[in-house]
Write a protein that holds these residues in place. Sequence first.
Motif, PDB file in Angstrom:
ATOM      1  N   GLY A  13      19.367 160.855  19.562  1.00  0.00           N
ATOM      2  CA  GLY A  13      17.704 161.108  19.567  1.00  0.00           C
ATOM      3  C   GLY A  13      17.246 162.236  19.133  1.00  0.00           C
ATOM      4  O   GLY A  13      16.310 162.482  18.463  1.00  0.00           O
ATOM      5  N   LEU A  16      17.166 162.914  15.341  1.00  0.00           N
ATOM      6  CA  LEU A  16      15.852 162.223  14.657  1.00  0.00           C
ATOM      7  C   LEU A  16      14.718 163.192  14.748  1.00  0.00           C
ATOM      8  O   LEU A  16      14.019 163.245  14.075  1.00  0.00           O
ATOM      9  CB  LEU A  16      15.888 160.607  15.168  1.00  0.00           C
ATOM     10  CG  LEU A  16      14.617 159.943  14.737  1.00  0.00           C
ATOM     11  CD1 LEU A  16      14.757 159.769  13.125  1.00  0.00           C
ATOM     12  CD2 LEU A  16      14.433 158.638  15.015  1.00  0.00           C
ATOM     13  N   ALA A  17      14.665 163.737  16.273  1.00  0.00           N
ATOM     14  CA  ALA A  17      13.621 164.304  16.532  1.00  0.00           C
ATOM     15  C   ALA A  17      13.610 165.689  15.785  1.00  0.00           C
ATOM     16  O   ALA A  17      12.443 166.201  15.451  1.00  0.00           O
ATOM     17  CB  ALA A  17      13.891 164.587  17.942  1.00  0.00           C
ATOM     18  N   VAL A 139      12.047 162.659  20.114  1.00  0.00           N
ATOM     19  CA  VAL A 139      11.608 162.189  18.980  1.00  0.00           C
ATOM     20  C   VAL A 139      10.180 162.256  19.128  1.00  0.00           C
ATOM     21  O   VAL A 139       9.449 162.849  18.055  1.00  0.00           O
ATOM     22  CB  VAL A 139      11.940 160.726  18.884  1.00  0.00           C
ATOM     23  CG1 VAL A 139      11.208 160.335  17.520  1.00  0.00           C
ATOM     24  CG2 VAL A 139      13.468 160.565  18.595  1.00  0.00           C
ATOM     25  N   GLY A 143       9.081 165.213  16.763  1.00  0.00           N
ATOM     26  CA  GLY A 143       8.607 164.366  15.368  1.00  0.00           C
ATOM     27  C   GLY A 143       7.161 164.401  15.433  1.00  0.00           C
ATOM     28  O   GLY A 143       6.552 164.265  14.447  1.00  0.00           O
TER      29      GLY A 143
END
Length: 447
Positions: A13, A16-17, A139, A143
């Motif tokens: 996670g 991706l973040a 994320v 993100g």
Amino acid sequence: MSLLRSTLTLLAGGALAQLIPLLLGPVITRLFTPEAFGVFTSFSTIAATVAVVACARYEFALPMAREAREADSLLALSLRILLAVLLLSLPLAWALHRWGYLPLPGLLPLAVVAAGLLQLLTMWSNRAQRFRALAISRVLQYGGTAVLQVLLGAALWWQTRSPAGSASAWALVAAPIAAAMIACLVLLRPAPAAGWRGVLPLLPKDKPDLPLTNDAIQADDLRRVASKYRDFPLLNTPHAFLGTLQDALAVALLIAWSGEAAAGFWGLALRYLKAPATLVGSAVSQALYPRLANARPADAQRAVRQIMLLLGAVALSLMAVLMIAGPWLFHLVFGEQWRDAGELARALAPYIAAHFVAAPLAVVTMAWKAQRWAFRWALVGQLAFVLALALGLRLGGLIAGAWAVSAAMVLYFGIYFWRLAFWPAIPEPEPQDPAEPGVKELVEEMP
């Protein structure tokens, strides 16, 4: 869920973040000027300094709570402290802005409550071992910040057909606040035993229109946990506060000696250079902390040593890349106006490598009940950081200041690693459920 699997879930996670801001970073740096990033950096360091004490660090005691009612009481106590800090941040924002230290004062209370609530709910979910939810929240936080900054920056660019300057830095500030609040939504489960209603402000049980169950938190519960975990506000809070104050003072020195653009270079460089440490450090520490507190001394020390060796190997590789190609990479990725940030990255590379190893180890002294020593040693590091930066800025400017910071902090972290590797007084764990995994499992699963 095993400790290794928990760490990998959080790492996935977190990866991706961090990947989303990394991919969108070159877009953001072309939508905003270094001066706008300087204002953003100035605001962010001040907001972080206040937000780090938003719950008086009682939230970090949540994984140590043995009983559900004790954890619920800590949650209730933390929420009340957060409300008090929110109210105090209103006059503080006005005063700092009036003295010329804080841009965008109206956003400070929102930033404080968003960051404080997210940290509290992160530790609440950590105690429940909801690692998938933690990964999703990361994320959404990191993100989501990058996506919102791009959207707001694009809207501003469309109006002027040029990068947004310092007057539009509010867009850089508002994005992480909104993203943090969205990330909180996925961490609201599990609810406390009496529901979120049970940890709201205390209500008398004798009123029929305000029914409370026996699970509802009362004043005696709050006093008990406040006393039991008083080391967190007394020792860990000033430790954390001074750490963020170090960043705020560094930015103030940069603006005073070199202007807002220099603060923008500094902020961008550290934001991306520390991203790997944030990713790995948060994942490792969140998975390690609940178990490290319950490990036998020999198992705990062995795990800490192996973690330091593994992280050290990765850190040296990262440092080599920055030393060789830092300026070229920043120029290529972020644009010509950010080449100075690449020179800064090269000078900060040794410090970043040491910080990468140290980031996950902050929970070690908490679990080993060594917060007094950690606080005293942190004071040494913070003083060394600020003095080295000031001396370097005075003698040779921005890049000299960065090299001075690296020299001072490599020495500081080297001593810190040595002390943890040979810590003499690791406490024995309290009795626990034999089915609960401990650090021994981590050691056995590590390659």
